[in-house]
Design an enzyme around this catalytic site. Structure first.
Site, PDB file in Angstrom:
ATOM      1  N   LYS A  47       0.853  -1.189   0.000  1.00  0.00           N
ATOM      2  CA  LYS A  47       0.000   0.000   0.000  1.00  0.00           C
ATOM      3  C   LYS A  47       0.892   1.243   0.000  1.00  0.00           C
ATOM      4  O   LYS A  47       1.896   1.283   0.721  1.00  0.00           O
ATOM      5  CB  LYS A  47      -0.864  -0.045   1.264  1.00  0.00           C
ATOM      6  CG  LYS A  47      -1.873   1.094   1.402  1.00  0.00           C
ATOM      7  CD  LYS A  47      -2.682   0.895   2.670  1.00  0.00           C
ATOM      8  CE  LYS A  47      -3.785   1.900   2.862  1.00  0.00           C
ATOM      9  NZ  LYS A  47      -4.592   1.644   4.066  1.00  0.00           N
ATOM     10  N   SER A 122      -9.386   1.455   3.083  1.00  0.00           N
ATOM     11  CA  SER A 122      -8.556   2.181   2.152  1.00  0.00           C
ATOM     12  C   SER A 122      -7.464   1.355   1.450  1.00  0.00           C
ATOM     13  O   SER A 122      -6.907   1.827   0.470  1.00  0.00           O
ATOM     14  CB  SER A 122      -7.903   3.346   2.897  1.00  0.00           C
ATOM     15  OG  SER A 122      -7.073   2.872   3.939  1.00  0.00           O
ATOM     16  N   SER A 146      -9.293  -0.702   7.404  1.00  0.00           N
ATOM     17  CA  SER A 146      -8.796  -0.579   6.026  1.00  0.00           C
ATOM     18  C   SER A 146      -8.094  -1.787   5.439  1.00  0.00           C
ATOM     19  O   SER A 146      -7.815  -1.813   4.247  1.00  0.00           O
ATOM     20  CB  SER A 146      -7.876   0.623   5.913  1.00  0.00           C
ATOM     21  OG  SER A 146      -8.669   1.785   5.815  1.00  0.00           O
TER      22      SER A 146
HETATM   23  N1  GLN Z   1     -13.044   3.782   6.834  1.00  0.00           N
HETATM   24  C1  GLN Z   1     -12.089   4.126   7.840  1.00  0.00           C
HETATM   25  C2  GLN Z   1     -11.727   5.586   7.751  1.00  0.00           C
HETATM   26  O1  GLN Z   1     -12.031   6.160   6.761  1.00  0.00           O
HETATM   27  C3  GLN Z   1     -10.907   3.241   7.684  1.00  0.00           C
HETATM   28  C4  GLN Z   1      -9.597   3.909   7.697  1.00  0.00           C
HETATM   29  C5  GLN Z   1      -8.405   3.017   7.816  1.00  0.00           C
HETATM   30  O2  GLN Z   1      -8.475   1.945   8.398  1.00  0.00           O
HETATM   31  N2  GLN Z   1      -7.276   3.531   7.317  1.00  0.00           N
HETATM   32  O3  GLN Z   1     -11.175   6.169   8.645  1.00  0.00           O
END
Ligand code: GLN
Length: 490
Positions: A47, A122, A146
């Site tokens: 990532k 994400s 995420s």
């Molecule tokens: N949906 C969560 C957010 O937007 C997940 C974020 C993450 O785990 N990086 O904060």
């Protein structure tokens, strides 16, 4: 096993370009030093909020598009030392903020099961790359879900480790007290192999630690399958608790949150299947409740945005980031760089974060969120036992949904930004409590995978792997059409 990028693999890679998993080109022919580790000779993706020396580190943001990292993340270094090699960086929601990867400022990523749908987020690029068979595993980061949510949307395994179990050195911070580097993999065994390599204390991250001596082993020897108790946290109990709170407090937003937390019928079907399969394997299932979970999402977004507003202050185009051509004075330079460089979601979260941290308001928001967080952690620990292994455990793991929907579409079939945040309920509790959670495909319903997750005691990742491996034996994980495997199962 040693992977070679044959003609047929390169053709396969081209066919899957339609999913847009990688930012820039993936490079599959590389030198690496072989070892006898099961990961030796295997390609992997990262990532693009995790650093690799000499490679770009965009975080999915215009602001960092031109930045290259001068160092490599500890987790990546450890994998390279075992002979695995990095092939490229994957797309993500800008700085990890989102649930669809559509918040990337750079490109769209599509779900390999249906390219009109999102891969989740994400870590959507990493999940899509593994699901399409472009790499056997990838690294992601999980701040509020995420790794696990895109894993569920794409039908792969996704591990969010215990807080501190994997060094965060080289992970660009979004919300430091919640997040960690996680693993997306094609099989449970592979996920375990990767975690075995990347975990452990690192002097470059003072929050990292080794598993305590009393923690269960990463793989139990001579284990009897099914000999464990699993608590079941059902979505209807959680949604009902939020709806009751909404009625008591007369809050319309909580009412909408309760609706957003309700599972679509296909996800309920997958969840029921997971329960039935685990029961048929001999696992003892009991219902559990975590009442404080109803305030999990507001607490998560208060803490996450507060920390994000502080962490993202460094991106000012002086220390890092693209500089505007012209500015009146240093303050104007920073304003212009951030105005042009950050996307809307990032700006929204910085504003929210500075709001909840405003002097005189900390009691009302930030400190209250921290108290809710402490309550959630205590409820989980009373069931699973504590991180130092001083309390006894009542149950070995908790089964819960990952996300209320399967992979959603774009435009009209998308979820509103509010619904996407409310839907983080099932994932963000593991981050608030600092506990490990493993998401895995329960089954395919209507052509799309449905994921479920097991949440465990701190440093008990091994227990989760053992249970999910039993599941995978009777229900092998599915693949999207057109999938081919270019490496052996571990
Ligand atoms: N949906 C969560 C957010 O937007 C997940 C974020 C993450 O785990 N990086 O904060």
């Amino acid at each position: 096993m040693r992977f070679t990028a044959t003609e047929s693999f390169l053709k396969y890679l081209k066919e899957w370009e339609k999913i847009g998993a990688f930012i820039g080109e993936a490079k599959f022919s590389q030198d690496f030093s072989e070892s006898d580790d099961p990961l030796s000779g295997l390609p992997f993706a990262i990532k693009d909020n995790i650093t690799v020396k000499g490679l770009p580190i965009t975080c999915g943001s215009r602001l960092l598009e031109c930045v290259k990292s001068p160092f490599t993340a500890t987790a990546v270094e450890k994998l390279e030392a075992k002979g695995a090699f990095v092939v490229g960086k994957t797309n993500l929601d800008e700085f990890g903020m989102g649930s669809s990867t559509d918040n990337s400022a750079l490109q769209k990523t599509n779900n390999p099961w249906d390219t009109s749908r999102v891969p989740g987020g994400s870590s959507g690029g990493s999940a899509a790359a593994v699901a399409a068979g472009l790499v056997p595993f990838a690294l992601g980061s999980d701040t509020g879900g995420s790794v696990r949510q895109p894993a569920a949307f794409c039908g792969v395994v996704g591990l969010k480790p215990t807080y501190g179990a994997v060094s965060r050195f080289g992970l660009v911070s979004y919300a430091s007290s919640l997040e960690g580097i996680g693993v997306l993999a094609d099989t449970t065994a592979r996920c375990r192999d990767v975690f075995a390599v990347i975990r452990g204390k690192d002097d470059k991250d003072q929050t990292s630690r080794d598993a305590p001596p009393k923690a269960p082993p990463l793989k139990e020897k001579n284990r009897k399958p099914g000999a464990r108790t699993i608590g079941v946290l059902s979505a209807s109990t959680v949604a009902k608790a939020i709806a009751t709170a909404a009625a008591q407090e007369g809050m319309e937003s909580l009412e909408r949150a309760a609706q957003a937390a309700a599972l679509e019928p296909e996800v309920t079907e997958g969840f029921e299947q997971a329960k039935a399969t685990l029961a048929s394997l001999g696992y003892h299932l009991i219902d559990v409740e975590i009442p404080s979970l109803k305030y999990g999402v507001p607490a998560y977004y208060t803490i996450a945005t507060a920390e994000a507003s502080a962490n993202l202050a460094r991106f000012d185009s002086v220390r890092y980031g693209a500089r505007p051509d012209w500015a009146e004075n240093p303050d104007d330079l920073i304003d212009r760089a951030r105005e042009a460089g950050f996307g809307d979601e990032v700006k929204l979260r910085i504003l929210l974060g500075t709001f909840v941290l405003r002097s005189g308001f900390q009691d009302r928001y930030y400190l209250r969120a921290q108290r809710i967080r402490a309550g959630i952690r205590a409820s989980f620990e009373s069931l699973l036992g504590d991180a130092d292994y001083t309390q006894p455990a009542q149950i070995d793991a908790i089964l819960l949904p990952v996300f209320p929907t399967r992979a959603f579409g774009r435009g009209e079939s998308s979820l509103s930004p509010f619904a996407q945040k409310a839907a983080d309920l099932y994932t963000c509790c593991a981050n608030l409590a600092g506990l490990p959670a493993l998401s895995f495909p329960a089954m395919v319903v209507g052509g799309l995978p449905v994921g479920v997750q097991l949440l465990g005691r701190a440093f008990a990742e091994g227990v989760l792997f053992d249970i999910v491996e039993d599941y995978e034996k009777v229900r092998p994980f599915p693949h999207p059409s057109g999938f081919k495997a270019f490496w052996d199962a571990p």
